[in-house]
Enzyme design. Sequence first.
Site, mmCIF file in Angstrom:
data_model
loop_
_atom_site.group_PDB
_atom_site.id
_atom_site.type_symbol
_atom_site.label_atom_id
_atom_site.label_comp_id
_atom_site.label_asym_id
_atom_site.label_seq_id
_atom_site.Cartn_x
_atom_site.Cartn_y
_atom_site.Cartn_z
ATOM 1 C CD GLU A 188 -2.979 -1.024 2.293
ATOM 2 O OE1 GLU A 188 -4.176 -1.192 2.047
ATOM 3 O OE2 GLU A 188 -2.554 -0.823 3.449
ATOM 4 C CD GLU A 264 -4.985 -5.344 2.801
ATOM 5 O OE1 GLU A 264 -5.762 -4.534 3.359
ATOM 6 O OE2 GLU A 264 -3.769 -5.409 3.061
#
Length: 780
Positions: A188, A264
Site C-alpha cells: 500500500e 484486500e
Amino acid sequence: MKLSFFSVLLLAGHLCAAAPMPLPESNDGARHVFSTNQENFLMDGKPVKIISGEMHYPRVPRQHWKDRFQRIKAMGMNTVCTYLFWNVHEPEPGKWDFSGNLDFVEFIKEAQKAGLWVIVRPGPYVCAEWEFGGFPGWLLKDEDLKVRSQDPRFLEPAMAYLKKVCSMLEPLQITKGGPIIMAQVENEYGSYGSDKDYVKKHLDVIRKELPGVVPFTSDGPNDWMIKNGTLPGVVPAMNFGGGAKGAFANLEKHKGKTPRINGEFWVGWFDHWGKPKNGGSTEGFNRDLKWMLENNVSPNLFMAHGGTSFGFMNGANWEGAYTPDVTNYDYGAPISENGTLTDRYRTFRQTIQDYYGDTYKLPEPPAQPEMMELPPITFTETAGMFSRLPQPVIRKEPVHMEALGQSLGFILYRTKVNGPVKGELKMNNMQDRAIVYVDGKRQGAADRRYKQDSCDIVIPSGLHTVDIFVENMGRINFGGQIQGERKGIRGPITLDGKKLENFLIYNFPCKGVELIPFSGKKPAGDQPVFHRGYFNVSNPKDTYLDMRDGWKKGVVWVNGRNLGRFWFIGSQQALYCPGEYLKPGKNEIVVLDVDGGSGTVKGVKEAIYEVNRDPAMADVFRVGKPVAPAAGQLVHKGSFAKGADQQEIKFRAPVQARYIAIVSKNAHDNGPHAAIAELNFLDASGNLLPREQWSVVYADSHETTGEAAQAGLVMDNQPTTYWHTKWQGDNPRHPHMIVLDLGKVQKLSGFRYLPRQDRENGRIKDYEVYASPKPFKPAK
C-alpha cells in the site's frame, strides 16, 4: 480414465477460455507455471481464478493452522494469503527467530497439504494493524532515521531482511513444486509516498530471489494511490471494503487492461480501545464478493480468519489523534478469533458454492470449536513492579526507550525534586500513556489518545522522588505518522516551567515473568503490581479469560505466554487463551495491573464485548469548542449527488486557508444525521494535500457508543470507516458542522468528499464550506 480435479478444471478452462476456472488443488506434487496475460491469471497457460483468504501465522496458534486451513477451504478458498512480520523474526539486529509459531515455512507447507495455494506479502512494511507495521523498534535508535525511505540506515537492514526471507521462500515457489504463486511488492505504498525507486528496490529483490512467482503491488482505488503505488509491468491489486465495480473501473482508467485481483477485501474491521466493536454489513460485503466472482476478479477476503495480536504486537492508527488497537484481531471475519464459523461465513460459502455450480462441491467445514469454562481463579501472590528494579541507565535528560535498546513494554523515569512546588508536570514528546507518582503515591496521568502530555502535581517541602511510568501501547502502523513512533519520553520534562534533570531510567520490556519474586505481602504504594494465581485443567481446550471482575488495565501471562493487553474501557473484555498454551494439571496465570485493579479471572466460552467509560478521561460527543464562521468566510455551497461515489468539488477561485468548516444542512434520507467517510482537499494545481498534520478542531457530535464513528475518521484513508453524528440515545438535528485544521495556511482549489459506503443514512445533501487562514471565532 479417471480425470483429476486439476484436469477437469483445465479442460473446462480450455473449452471456455473466456470464463476462468478456480485454481486446482496445490498438493499434487507437480511443478507448474503461474503467469498472466493481458486479462487473466494462467496456470500452465490456462486461465484460472484465485479465490483467496487472509490469515497470519503469528496470530493463530500453530496447533490450529491445519484446522483453520480446512475452514478456509470449506468456505470456497483455493488460496491463503499472509504477511511476513520482520519485527518478530529479527527482534534484535542480526538475531533471527523462525521457531514455533513464527515458522512461516511450515505454515506454507501446511497450507499446501490442505490443497491451498499461497500468496506471500513479505514486507518489510506490512501495516496489518501490527506493531509499527512490522518494522522492528530497534530501527528507531537513531533520532532522525526515516523508515519507508532510501535512508541507508533503514534500507540496508530492510533489504537484508527481505533477501533472507525470500531465500527461505525460494524452494516453495510453484515452479519447484511448492504452493507460492504470487509475492507482493512493499505494501500500500500509494497511500504513503511517491518514491518509485524505493519501491523498485523491493521488486528487484523479489524478482531475483523468487523468479517463479508473479509479483504484484497492492493499493487503494483512489487516483493518487494508483498513481503512486503501482509499477510498470507489475500486476496492480486493488484494496477496498466496498465499491468493487468502481475500484476496478478506476484502475482500468489508469492502467488499462490487466489481470484483475483484489489485494484486500475488507469484510470486517479492526477495533480500538474505548470504542465499540466494528461490524459492517454482510449483505453489502456479499454483494461485492458476488460481483467480483462474476466479473473475472480474483478476491482476497481480508480477513478470512483474523486471530489474535498476542503479546505487545497490536498496532495503532492516527485518526486526528492516537488510537491504539485492542489485542483481539477478530476483525468481524467469517471465521472468528477462536475459529467459530459465523453467519458471514455461511453467506460467503453459499455465494462461492453458487459460483462453482456443479463444477465442484465444497467440502464440509469442520465442527465448531469446542471451548471450555474455568471457575473463578483467585490470586494469592503479588510483586510490585518497582520493588525490585533492574539496573538503571543514568541520563541528564530523558531519552526514548529505543535509544536504550528497548522496543516494547514499559519504561520508568525517576528523579529527585526539592519542594515545595506545585504546578504542571509537562512531559514533552511523551508516548503513549504516563502515570506519575510522588514518593510512590499516584498523583496523575496523561494519555496520548487525548493529546495529553501533562498533569498537575504537588511536591511537599524537602527532597522527594518523582516517578514517571510510561507504556508503549503500540506503534502506529499506517500513514505518515509512522515516522514519529519513538516511545517513552524524549523530553524535556518540566515542572512549573522549570526543567527537571538527572534521571535514573529503568527498562521493563516484560519479555517474561519467570524471575519475578512473588510473595504474600502487599507491595508498597500505588505502583503497578503483578498478581499470580494457579488453576487446574484436566483436558485443556481453548477458553476466553473474562477480565471484568475488578481489573483495570494491564497484561496477562498464562504459563509464561503473553496473551496480550486488557483494559476495562473495552470493547474487548476477555482475552483468548488457546488450549495449546495450557497443560493437564496445574497452570500458572500472572496479571499485571498498572492502574491498581485486582480481582478474579474466569474462563468463558465466548468473546465478550462491552464499552465502559474511563472516569479519568470522560467520553464526550463533541470535539472541541463550538465556532461560528462568518458569512464572509463562505467559499462554496452546493448539493452532493445521491449515492456512494466520491465527488470532487472545485471552488470558484482558489482560497488561502488553514481552517475549513464543512456544514451539513440536510441529508438525502431526510434524517437528522450527517456522515462523511473521507475528506481530501486539493491544492492550487488540483493535487491532493498530505494529511499527516491535519486535526479535527470541532465537530458538533460524533457517535462513540453505538459504533466507532468518531470525527477523526474523515482522514484515516479507509473508505469503510466514517464520521457519524450521534445516534445512540440522542439524535441532534441539522445543521451539523466539522472543522479541520490543515496544519498551515495553504492555497486550496477544491475538495473531494466520499460518502459513507455501506448505507444511505447520513449521506449529506446540501452543504456549505467556510475557509479561513485563522481560527474561526468562538460561538457565543
